[in-house]
Design an enzyme around this catalytic site. Structure first.
Site, mmCIF file in Angstrom:
data_model
loop_
_atom_site.group_PDB
_atom_site.id
_atom_site.type_symbol
_atom_site.label_atom_id
_atom_site.label_comp_id
_atom_site.label_asym_id
_atom_site.label_seq_id
_atom_site.Cartn_x
_atom_site.Cartn_y
_atom_site.Cartn_z
ATOM 1 N N ASN A 1 -23.186 54.427 -99.518
ATOM 2 C CA ASN A 1 -24.511 54.916 -99.951
ATOM 3 C C ASN A 1 -24.884 54.464 -101.368
ATOM 4 O O ASN A 1 -26.053 54.262 -101.660
ATOM 5 C CB ASN A 1 -24.616 56.435 -99.804
ATOM 6 C CG ASN A 1 -23.519 57.195 -100.519
ATOM 7 O OD1 ASN A 1 -22.493 56.612 -100.889
ATOM 8 N ND2 ASN A 1 -23.715 58.467 -100.715
ATOM 9 N N LYS B 1 -11.734 49.106 -102.727
ATOM 10 C CA LYS B 1 -12.021 48.836 -101.312
ATOM 11 C C LYS B 1 -13.415 49.406 -101.047
ATOM 12 O O LYS B 1 -13.584 50.605 -100.841
ATOM 13 C CB LYS B 1 -10.980 49.533 -100.432
ATOM 14 C CG LYS B 1 -10.756 48.895 -99.076
ATOM 15 C CD LYS B 1 -11.965 48.827 -98.185
ATOM 16 C CE LYS B 1 -12.156 50.049 -97.334
ATOM 17 N NZ LYS B 1 -13.346 49.978 -96.464
ATOM 18 N N PRO B 2 -14.419 48.531 -101.071
ATOM 19 C CA PRO B 2 -15.758 49.045 -100.791
ATOM 20 C C PRO B 2 -15.908 49.296 -99.292
ATOM 21 O O PRO B 2 -15.100 48.827 -98.503
ATOM 22 C CB PRO B 2 -16.675 47.902 -101.239
ATOM 23 C CG PRO B 2 -15.845 46.670 -101.155
ATOM 24 C CD PRO B 2 -14.402 47.076 -101.303
ATOM 25 N N GLY C 1 -16.242 59.739 -99.753
ATOM 26 C CA GLY C 1 -16.675 59.508 -98.375
ATOM 27 C C GLY C 1 -16.700 60.807 -97.608
ATOM 28 O O GLY C 1 -16.924 61.878 -98.181
ATOM 29 N N SER C 2 -16.439 60.713 -96.321
ATOM 30 C CA SER C 2 -16.568 61.902 -95.474
ATOM 31 C C SER C 2 -15.356 62.824 -95.633
ATOM 32 O O SER C 2 -14.255 62.383 -95.994
ATOM 33 C CB SER C 2 -16.674 61.467 -94.012
ATOM 34 O OG SER C 2 -15.467 60.848 -93.608
ATOM 35 N N GLU D 1 -13.925 62.959 -103.442
ATOM 36 C CA GLU D 1 -15.312 63.450 -103.493
ATOM 37 C C GLU D 1 -15.881 63.298 -102.099
ATOM 38 O O GLU D 1 -16.061 62.182 -101.618
ATOM 39 C CB GLU D 1 -16.112 62.642 -104.518
ATOM 40 C CG GLU D 1 -17.235 63.447 -105.121
ATOM 41 C CD GLU D 1 -18.598 63.092 -104.572
ATOM 42 O OE1 GLU D 1 -18.794 63.222 -103.350
ATOM 43 O OE2 GLU D 1 -19.440 62.686 -105.367
ATOM 44 N N CYS E 1 -24.598 62.235 -101.617
ATOM 45 C CA CYS E 1 -23.695 63.363 -101.345
ATOM 46 C C CYS E 1 -24.265 64.665 -101.881
ATOM 47 O O CYS E 1 -24.022 65.721 -101.316
ATOM 48 C CB CYS E 1 -22.303 63.084 -101.916
ATOM 49 S SG CYS E 1 -22.313 62.537 -103.614
#
Ligand code: NDP
Length: 516
Positions: free
Chosen positions: A156, A179-180, A229-230, A251, A285
């Site tokens: 995002n 690591k994108p 991320g999730s 996060e 987020c």
């Protein structure tokens, strides 16, 4: 089809020519704009080996040496802002303004902030101890870089969320492997080129392009992992880090509530509700994901919000000022948004505007306002991550607080009222890592404040002292002066007289005076 080979410093082997690896799509057009490598476990281990060799030299630069390079990078970013923005826009489909205000502005500030503050947050601390045995000794708390940090980022905010966490990790003296998300790797590769141009030594910052397996391999090879991320993947990351006994900072998702009390400035509340739920097409987020409005002002608030949302333009960004709502970056995300809206409608919600995918090529969702919603609906309980704003009527602030806290998540929250003392008192009752009164999200821009989630929204925080100390281990150093006793009173051989004296001393130190 373009490739991004021109962006790569020699050490970055993540990009291949078209046809191999992972294709990168422009979500606003559906066009494949580049292809990057999908690094396997061996390649990641090789990056980590190089990072480990490079780290001591980088640590030896000291805070001033590292800060010099970060300040150059700050300038580089602004000098190359158009290229960075167009890279972000092309791989995320977000608007020009979402890239400029929430990514360039963040990273430009962060380079300068960490360059200035890292040395302060990580300076040796001289500690005073009340422990009598330690009188006359020098006590130091020292922060030492952990070594090689792995940063796993989401799609995002490829600059703010993925790259942003690398800046304090680097300033602390670590090497970093980023690591994108496989969906948005190009910004990270471009920033690697920028840092190399600014004089960052080789292998101190590397980009490991690839899918989830590349992230998993990274955890196997680093000394600490920073993940955004999730919640689902965050749990896996924490588990794998736990197996290796390396620290992780997470996060994760959010379902941020906004509370509007009947004495609020409704025009401001409506403008902020629209902006902070729909900027970046809601893919933030700490977006406002649900609103609770006190009954007396509910109709007026809903009318204001609906009118403003109807005026928003959706579509392919064509430069500054072209649209307010850009694309949905992650392919499966648009199905999730549709599922949440459809689920709400089936259970009795009314769509006041939007409510479906926007027509045409590219992946867009219409900005959507829903009413008659409740907590049986996914749109009020699960992270939607889209341009949606469900608004629920509540009888009073107590009900609003109860419903706001009725969530597994706890990232951000906001409350709107003209009575700021009351607003602050309510903010303190909200189970969230950050709570804003008469505002939303802006806490993220204060790098001096910690940003982290409560409950299932994460562990640890970014920004402020904790946001850089987490990339270090603490070391306690105790120095006894040269002219010390040859033998101290508590040592062998034990003698009854000494023991009694020490017991009296303890009583004098800890046992004096009356207690309740
Ligand atoms: P994920 O949490 O799955 O992905 C985040 C990063 O972790 C990506 O780089 C991903 O790689 C990587 N990853 C995936 N699996 C593993 C693994 N086993 N070990 C290590 N790294 C791994 O998020 P998604 O992109 O799938 O988005 C899902 C949901 O997460 C969204 O719908 C949204 O609700 C939420 N989200 C929250 C964000 C936030 O800022 N808190 C940001 C983005 C999403 P890859 O992309 O290559 O699979």
């Amino acid at each position: 089809m373009a490739t991004v080979e021109q962006h790569l410093p020699e050490t970055h082997n993540g990009v291949t020519s078209a046809g191999e690896g992972i294709p990168v799509e422009n979500p606003a057009t559906g066009e494949i704009i580049a292809t990057v490598g999908d690094l396997g476990a061996e390649a990641v281990a090789e990056l980590a080996r190089r990072a480990r060799i490079a780290q001591p030299g980088w640590e030896a630069y000291g805070f001033d040496g590292r800060a010099r390079i970060m300040r150059r990078a700050q300038k580089w970013l602004l000098d190359n802002a158009e290229q960075v923005i167009s890279t972000i826009v092309s791989e995320t489909g977000k608007t020009y303004e979402d890239a400029e205000f929430a990514e360039i502005a963040y990273a430009a500030n962060a380079f300068g902030f960490w360059a200035k503050e890292a040395g302060n947050y990580l300076a040796d601390e001289r500690i005073k101890s009340a422990q009598i045995l330690l009188k006359g000794k020098k006590l130091i708390l020292r922060y030492r870089p952990l070594g090689v940090i792995g940063v796993i980022g989401p799609w995002n905010y490829p600059l703010t969320n993925s790259f942003g966490d690398c800046i304090p990790a680097l300033m602390a003296g670590n090497s970093v492997i980023l690591k994108p998300s496989e969906v948005t790797p190009l910004t990270s590769l471009l920033l690697a080129e920028g840092l190399a141009e600014c004089g960052l030594p080789r292998d101190v910052f590397q980009v490991a392009t690839g899918a989830g397996g590349t992230g998993a391999a990274l955890i196997e090879n680093v000394d600490m992992i920073m993940f955004t991320g999730s919640t689902r993947t965050g749990r896996k990351v924490a588990e794998e880090a736990g197996k290796r006994l390396i620290p992780s900072s997470l996060e994760l998702g959010g379902k941020d509530p906004m509370i509007v009390l009947s004495d609020a400035d409704l025009e401001r509340a409506a403008n902020l509700a629209v902006y902070y739920s729909m900027q970046n097409a809601g893919q933030t987020c700490i977006s406002i994901e649900r609103v609770y409005v006190e009954e007396p002002v509910y109709d007026e608030f809903v009318a204001k919000v609906s009118e403003k949302v109807r005026g928003l333009r959706v579509g392919k960004p064509e430069g500054p000022g072209s649209v307010e709502i850009g694309a949905i970056t992650f392919p499966p995300q648009i199905d999730k948004i549709s599922e949440h809206v459809d689920d709400a409608v089936q259970k009795g919600a009314r769509v006041l505007t939007g409510g479906q995918r926007a027509p045409g090529t590219g992946r867009f969702y219409e900005p959507t306002v829903l009413v008659d919603v409740d907590h049986t609906m996914k749109i009020m309980t699960d992270e939607t991550f889209g341009p949606t704003l469900p608004i629920m009527k509540v009888s009073d602030s107590e009900e609003a607080v109860r419903l706001a806290n009725e969530s597994p998540y706890g990232l951000g929250a906001s409350v709107f009222t003209r009575d700021t003392n009351r607003g602050e008192a309510i903010a303190r009752r909200l189970q969230a890592g950050a709570a804003n009164v008469n505002d939303a999200l802006v806490n993220y821009t204060a790098l001096e404040l910690p940003m982290g989630g409560a409950k299932a929204s994460g562990l640890g925080s970014r920004h402020a002292a904790g946001g850089i100390r987490k990339y270090c281990s603490q070391q306690a150093i105790v120095v006894t002066p040269r002219l010390a006793l040859k033998r101290e009173a508590h040592m062998f051989p034990y003698k009854a007289r000494n023991t009694r004296i020490i017991a009296r001393l303890f009583k004098f130190m800890y046992g004096r005076g009356k207690r309740d």
